[in-house]
Design an enzyme around this catalytic site. Structure first.
Site, short mmCIF file in Angstrom:
data_model
loop_
_atom_site.label_atom_id
_atom_site.label_comp_id
_atom_site.label_asym_id
_atom_site.label_seq_id
_atom_site.Cartn_x
_atom_site.Cartn_y
_atom_site.Cartn_z
N ALA A 142 -38.70 -69.97 -35.23
CA ALA A 142 -38.66 -68.55 -34.90
C ALA A 142 -37.65 -67.80 -35.75
CB ALA A 142 -38.34 -68.37 -33.42
N THR A 143 -36.57 -68.44 -36.14
CA THR A 143 -35.57 -67.76 -36.97
C THR A 143 -36.18 -67.31 -38.29
OG1 THR A 143 -33.65 -68.84 -35.98
CG2 THR A 143 -33.42 -68.05 -38.25
N HIS A 187 -40.18 -75.67 -30.45
CA HIS A 187 -39.36 -76.54 -29.62
C HIS A 187 -38.98 -75.91 -28.27
CE1 HIS A 187 -35.17 -74.84 -30.15
NE2 HIS A 187 -35.80 -74.20 -31.11
N CYS A 193 -27.53 -71.13 -30.10
CA CYS A 193 -27.26 -70.70 -31.48
C CYS A 193 -25.82 -70.23 -31.65
CB CYS A 193 -28.21 -69.56 -31.86
SG CYS A 193 -29.94 -70.04 -31.80
#
Length: 384
Positions: free
Chosen positions: A78-79, A206, A330
């Site tokens: 997603a990043t 994930h 994160c």
């Protein structure tokens, strides 16, 4: 499905950070590593078989999101997908205004701030005390030069569900693209892109019992036909020229297996387990304050709590048989207070005493009872 315990009988309540891969996911990845290992870009029979499997997964995800197959792009997570969506738009509109919220994931906020440093005006909208963006604030801050609005579907620390449909009505009327980071909502909320009204949507494997290292970008053809996204990686012509690099076939096939198992209608069981957890904590005398809601406006499997007089970092060290977190994974190495909890107006002291708990598919009533007892005891030790 794989067990969510280690050999030390750890009770895992950190599903917003990551989820254990489902056994169907592991089986799909094993097949990719042992039988479907050819490069999907190779023109021989083995490569074509792998290419066919990748396209099957692309089609499955497209049908899940109710979009066209040609609108789905695979990324490393997603990043990267968030960076590709946001920077891909901005690169084609130098100096354009970008609008986002104060509670976005760092992969959105930091990307937007990097654009600000590069000369793009940036507006970071405040949220209410529940962490929710007001659609009227979006409307009030749109400008003639606004090129993108980026608002998440659900928050990764307090579970707030954002009014994406209402925001989409505003951005559509203004002809401004809307990006939605749907990572935390996948599997818990309806995510059909036409219903949400978004032009760009991103998520990660994930967080849905799939593998790490794979994600998805949906980019509407109506948007990219008008203004193609600028690629971030240069090299090959994979992903129709938008994302260079050999595809991570095992992760993509594992992602397909994970998406195939998603059903947001199963959320009621998680809501009941969360209620049991809060009741057990309250009954055991663990005084706490809820930093997140538990009604329909929040994710069903998660809760953020503050234990007055307790340092959350010390609590996590003391809590050896239950896996929880003190905020976004994160930001685990950062000493800065949570930007999400700060955005909803909490004091630094309350933020310092906060933890995030998130329940998963295999969490049982017995797990909840034991986790509550262990957490209550650990809180008492820390307070002493």
């Amino acid at each position: 499905m794989t067990s969510e315990r280690t050999t030390m009988s750890l009770i895992y309540l950190d599903h917003q950070a990551t989820t254990p891969p489902d056994e169907a996911v592991l089986a799909a990845m094993n097949e990719a590593n042992t039988r479907l290992f050819a490069n999907p870009a190779s023109p021989h029979a083995a490569g074509l078989r792998v290419f066919s499997e990748v396209e099957r997964v692309r089609d499955l995800i497209a049908r899940f999101l109710d979009v066209r197959k040609t609108e789905i792009y695979f990324t490393s997570g997603a990043t990267e997908a968030n960076n590709l969506a946001i920077k891909g738009i901005a690169a084609e509109h130098p100096g354009g205004h970008v609008l986002t919220s104060a509670v976005e994931h760092k992969s959105v906020l930091d990307t937007c701030r990097s654009l600000e440093q590069a000369g793009h005006p940036l507006t970071v909208l405040p949220v209410d005390e529940q962490g929710r963006v007001r659609p009227e604030d979006v409307a009030a801050h749109l400008r003639p030069d606004t090129i993108l609005v980026s608002i998440m579907l659900a928050n990764n620390e307090i579970g707030t569900i954002q009014p994406i449909r209402e925001i989409a009505q505003i951005t559509r009327e203004a002809s401004v693209p809307l990006h939605c980071d749907a990572t935390q909502g996948m599997g818990y909320l309806p995510t059909r892109a036409p219903d949400l009204g978004v032009d760009l949507l991103t998520f990660s494997g994930h967080k849905i019992y799939g593998p790490k290292g794979v994600g998805v970008l949906f980019a509407a053809n109506d948007l990219t036909d008008r203004s193609p996204l600028r690629r971030l990686l240069h090299g090959g012509a994979q992903e129709r020229g938008l994302r260079a690099g050999t595809l991570n076939t095992p992760a993509i096939l594992g992602l397909g297996a994970a998406v195939g198992l998603l059903d947001h209608r199963a959320a009621s069981q998680l809501t009941n387990l969360r209620a049991r957890l809060l009741n057990e904590l309250a009954g055991g005398g663990a005084r706490f304050e809820c930093n997140s809601g538990t009604d329909a406006g929040f994710l069903p499997h998660a809760v953020n709590l503050s234990f007055t007089g307790v340092d959350a970092q010390q609590l996590l060290l003391d809590l050896t048989d239950v896996a929880v977190s003190s905020g976004s994974a994160c930001n685990s190495s950062s000493q800065e207070p949570s930007h999400v909890l700060r955005a909803i107006g909490l004091s630094d002291e309350r933020i310092k005493s906060s933890i995030r708990l998130s329940i998963g598919r295999s969490t049982t009533e017995a797990d909840i009872v034991q986790a509550a007892a262990s957490l209550t005891a650990a809180v008492a030790r820390c307070r002493r």
